[in-house]
Scaffold this motif. Sequence first.
Motif, PDB file in Angstrom:
ATOM      1  N   SER A   6      31.277  52.253  98.276  1.00 46.48           N
ATOM      2  CA  SER A   6      31.783  53.144  99.332  1.00 46.48           C
ATOM      3  C   SER A   6      30.665  54.070  99.790  1.00 46.48           C
ATOM      4  O   SER A   6      29.621  54.157  99.149  1.00 46.48           O
ATOM      5  CB  SER A   6      32.886  54.057  98.802  1.00 46.48           C
ATOM      6  N   ALA A   7      30.955  54.810 100.828  1.00 45.07           N
ATOM      7  CA  ALA A   7      30.005  55.831 101.296  1.00 45.07           C
ATOM      8  C   ALA A   7      29.814  56.885 100.199  1.00 45.07           C
ATOM      9  O   ALA A   7      30.733  57.152  99.418  1.00 45.07           O
ATOM     10  CB  ALA A   7      30.558  56.483 102.549  1.00 45.07           C
ATOM     11  N   THR A  42      32.035  59.895 104.562  1.00 42.87           N
ATOM     12  CA  THR A  42      32.911  59.443 105.661  1.00 42.87           C
ATOM     13  C   THR A  42      33.542  60.650 106.361  1.00 42.87           C
ATOM     14  O   THR A  42      33.571  60.715 107.591  1.00 42.87           O
ATOM     15  CB  THR A  42      33.998  58.478 105.134  1.00 42.87           C
ATOM     16  N   ASP A  50      29.850  60.023  98.140  1.00 43.80           N
ATOM     17  CA  ASP A  50      30.659  61.252  98.062  1.00 43.80           C
ATOM     18  C   ASP A  50      31.582  61.368  99.287  1.00 43.80           C
ATOM     19  O   ASP A  50      32.338  60.456  99.554  1.00 43.80           O
ATOM     20  CB  ASP A  50      29.720  62.456  97.894  1.00 43.80           C
ATOM     21  N   GLU A 105      39.732  54.916 102.782  1.00 38.37           N
ATOM     22  CA  GLU A 105      39.768  54.511 101.363  1.00 38.37           C
ATOM     23  C   GLU A 105      39.878  52.992 101.207  1.00 38.37           C
ATOM     24  O   GLU A 105      40.336  52.496 100.175  1.00 38.37           O
ATOM     25  CB  GLU A 105      40.912  55.198 100.600  1.00 38.37           C
TER      26      GLU A 105
HETATM   27 MG    MG Z   1      35.009  57.194 100.451  1.00 39.60          MG
END
Ligand code: MG
Length: 423
Positions: free
Chosen positions: A38-39, A44, A41, A206
Amino acid sequence: MLVMKFGGASVKDADAVRNVSQIIGSYLEESKLLVVISAIDKTTNHLERLAWLAKDADEKATWTQFEKIRNFHFGIIEGLFGADAEGVNQKVAGYFAEIERICRGILLLNEFPLRTYDRIVAFGELLSSCILSQFLAKEGYAVACPDSREIIKTDASHSHAKVIWSLTNQNIQDLVVPLFQSSQVVIMQGFIASSTEGKVTTLGREGSDYSASIFAQGLNAKSVTVWKDVAGILNGDPRIEAETVKLDALSYSRAVEMTFYGASVIHPKTIKPIRNAGIPLYVKCFKDTSLTGTSISKEGELKQSNDVCIRVKKKNQALLTIQPKDFSFMEGPQINRIFAAVAKVGVEVSLVQATAISLMLCATMQEATISELESILLDDFNIEIKRELVLNTYINYGEAEWNAVGESLLVQRAGNKLLVVSE
Ligand code: MG
Ligand code: ASP
């Protein structure tokens, strides 16, 4: 083949990235890995805010926010690569040049449509995957980092795109599988995809868990592991409940129920693809890999202790009480009309209850869809709407939960579930 997903908190600084790299390394002794990242921390959220500042034509705040995101990423790179950062710096600088161009476009046109939203937020995962993959390469692993936008194909519903499975699975076979001939680990961006017209799309906030499950079913992986900062899936929200217990094993259906009724521990769409392929999902803690975590599988239910009550909460609910104006019974034709309208406007229904002359619908509050539903039904039905409600669900409820039901607008008991809608 194993699939793993690391969320934003697991790579929040240079030490955290090192920890992820160590976890990956320890599994590579046994198996090849596809890792979904994921990105970093809250990137996003920060990119969303950046775009909104540009939309508001707040030029100064836009560039301050831009610098903040840029410095944050370059700080992590510095911590990981020191003087050795030229390759990664160049690629990351290229991404920031593109983010800057998109911001200039929003400032200029004063427009921020969802297709631009998808283009800009995608950089969170492009940045994190670039940094992690280059760090793994520096650590001596054979790593590939293709672009999920070229693999996962979706329709054009920007910000919550729907996967086109045939195209996606073909791409996994043609573009991902061959990479394992020369790589031990393939790093993929979660959350991002593209439409058949080649425009960037995203799978919903998410959504990286879902990406992991898409890749897992396409590769027929042995398992998916979602790494979190908690010990596993708990029976309640530790921020609200004084006492929670970790659930060792869950069935796919129990996990789906929990996410449907509001448990935020994994993305609601994650289970279906792996359940259909019979692939188990493990939730484990990246802070302490010795913890056993939670396993979700077909057999989960058998192992699960039945007396643990699972409590989940779904906020932002509306309760609609719908009554035929002509006082007719709530029977087939009336129910049919109501549900045809529900399906047409895409209301997210959480709970339904029908009585002689009324039907109650608890649904996730989306003002536009609820008003559209109201306008379709208004000629023939009286509709009362209560907003800003909470749906509390207790799975495996006992006397204590039943006795504790206080003032509420709707209570339903269905098998081992107790559902309570209240203010
Ligand atoms: Mg995220
Ligand atoms: N980075 C995306 C988000 O924060 C996707 C994810 O984290 O799963 O929504």
